[in-house]
Design an enzyme around this catalytic site. Sequence first.
Site, PDB file in Angstrom:
ATOM      1  N   ASP A   1      -8.938  -4.788  -6.533  1.00  0.00           N
ATOM      2  CA  ASP A   1      -8.691  -3.833  -5.452  1.00  0.00           C
ATOM      3  C   ASP A   1      -9.658  -2.650  -5.567  1.00  0.00           C
ATOM      4  OD1 ASP A   1      -7.599  -2.128  -3.521  1.00  0.00           O
ATOM      5  OD2 ASP A   1      -5.552  -2.762  -3.950  1.00  0.00           O
TER       6      ASP A   1
ATOM      7  N   HIS B   1      -7.605  -5.269  -1.935  1.00  0.00           N
ATOM      8  CA  HIS B   1      -6.394  -4.693  -1.346  1.00  0.00           C
ATOM      9  C   HIS B   1      -5.767  -5.654  -0.340  1.00  0.00           C
ATOM     10  CE1 HIS B   1      -3.767  -1.302  -0.907  1.00  0.00           C
ATOM     11  NE2 HIS B   1      -3.978  -1.186   0.383  1.00  0.00           N
TER      12      HIS B   1
ATOM     13  N   SER C   1       0.849  -1.182   0.000  1.00  0.00           N
ATOM     14  CA  SER C   1       0.000   0.000   0.000  1.00  0.00           C
ATOM     15  C   SER C   1       0.896   1.247   0.000  1.00  0.00           C
ATOM     16  CB  SER C   1      -0.965  -0.036   1.185  1.00  0.00           C
ATOM     17  OG  SER C   1      -2.008   0.882   1.016  1.00  0.00           O
TER      18      SER C   1
END
Length: 743
Positions: A683, A715, A608
């Site tokens: 995602d 994600h 991330s």
Amino acid sequence: MSATYADFGFANNATKENSQAKQETAAMDLTFERVFASPSLDGPSPRQAKLSPDGRYLTVLRNREDDLARYDLWAFDRETGEWSMLVDSEKVGSGRELSEDEKMQRERARVGNLSGIISYEWTSNGKAILVPLDGDLYLASLDGQVVQVTDTEESELNPALSPQGKYISFVRDRQLWVGEVMGEAAPITPKEGADIRWGEAEFVAQEEMARIDGYWWSPDENRIAVERFDESGVGIVTRAAIGATGTKVFDQRYPVAGSDNAVVELYVMDPDGQNRVKVDLGDNPDIYLARVDWSGNDLYVTRQNREQTVMDILRVNPATGESQVLFTETAAVEDYWINLGSDYKWLNDGNLVWWSERDGYGHLYLLDEADKTGWTQLTSGEWVVTKLVGVDQQAGRVFFQGTKDSVLEQHVYSVDLANPGAITRLTELGYTHSASMDGKGQTLLISRSNDDRPPQSYIADATGKRLAWIEENALDADHPYAPFLASHRPTQYGTIPAEDGTPLYWEMVTPKMEPGKRYPVYYYHYSGPGPQIVNKGWNGALRQAIVDKGYIWFALDNRGSANRGVAFEQPIYRAMGGVEVRDQKAGAEYLKTLDFVDADKIAIDGWSYGGYMTLKQLQADPGLYAAGISGAPVTRWELYDTHYTERYMGTPRDDAEAYEAASAIPNATKITDPLLLIHGMADDNVVFENATEIISAMQEANVPFQMMLYPGYTHRVSGEQISPHRYNTVFRFLEHHGVTPPE
């Protein structure tokens, strides 16, 4: 001067080596397959511990031994000392697939990987528990009986019991439904189309504001405050949820930085939807509805400006919707923002315990109802309060978590409202803790762990004295981690100076090293605002598995990360991808001074924001790192959401240069070190376009790199089979590029 083996406690001591010989021969190395398999190597990990209204029963969600991600509801009778399962999620649940709305809501609550029961609520009389399961609602009694309340194809989102237990409420098909418990529920808000929703939190509230709720009952059950949002003006991201055997396409309303947010309104109505009034949130519709609270018959609303530099607390008349500003909180310094939290509590006398960074550190204050300018600071110092745990209003005592004793350990403390500053620590040094309390502030529910001790949880009284274990999780011969204890390695801590002299904390775990040999480093980082990575809590078995493979595990918290105060976080303001890169570089340069580190084999890995940082670090310092793994990276901040991005970066229109400097796309072709890019192809948080943009840029410039994409994953790319696949892929990549342990 270079540090040596002896400096880190690895002297070549024959007696020490001989004494460890038997232990070493019995040691079992961890594999990634075992790390992510059931039963969990952390031991049992109960969730959502709650006390019954009469205090007799303690209930928890406990994961199954054969499925670490599936949770059932258990109860502990404090009088008999016996545990019993109240709801078996496999026997009671239908197994029906959840709606897309519920799936996405779980993703944003970071529980998308869990199954079975993920939440529950006691009835006010303590006779039953409301249990959402597989999209329907059930009532469970303490004798083991379970009654199904709803049975529909649609999911019942955000179910709740009214404070006195008369009503049950939930969201279905974009409307708020209310009915008497075990009676027929009916919608109390209109159905207005696909883009207008009642009783739900909008995307950025769920993803960035830690607010899942979209409606709030008054304590007397006579009124409900209900959010209505219209997202017709929000841009659409066409999200292709690419799966293994097919692709589903979703047109997701996703407010990217600088674009329109959902228009949010708040209404107050009776339980049947009558006498509906609109709350006056001000003349500017471009605001954030941050928090909504009832205190007695008063309704309070926290309103945040779009820039997140000003926050107004409004007192609302629930009969008319009229509002007035009670007080205003502003950013502590120029070029900073307000860190939104939930660390406040309205007291029965009308006073307010409030968390603020106004003196440069997060601390607690008391606002006197009789004097709205009369703030009393309850805690102070160069440390932070990280959570308001509870308030015993009768005793006038406040309980909180904080870093007063160590930035690396969180403890539970108490302070008297009548004696500010006189703080008592209630938990044991050597652990990091988290805690919650019952509504009256009488009983603490505490979880603790350290580097060598998986989480334990217990009930304690107001002095911190342990009354009973919730889960002792003893590291005995029967513990799942027991076979690997002999190879468990200790964690070392230290600091290095940033370029301005600020101490940066690091942690390191080394394999059993032989003098004269140099070892590769797996350098983990997140680096963004929010999480504190370096701390003395249990961090799971994954790092031990990496160390068992012969790698040094290393992490460092750069400026911009949490729990160090305003001055530590502020440098990333409109400068993301700058100071963090330099601080992490300082960590790499420090590692290169250690005589047991192979300076040519330092690999970085992040997910991330950490994935974004891998790209920025490789671009900024070619040759410094041997390789980089970039997982689910934001590659261009114009692609990420408003509330998060604009808090730190402003808008692309107001500061285009800052966005250009922060982007990972313009310098993508400067990456010359080996790169592995990983992304989930469904995602909904860091949308897949972030990956395709940098993939295209590097391919068009004939820049070599490798990638691993996960069809159907969001994600969160994790699971008993997928997680080992991900990490085995990472280490095959490192081995391919020579980032390997010594022979």
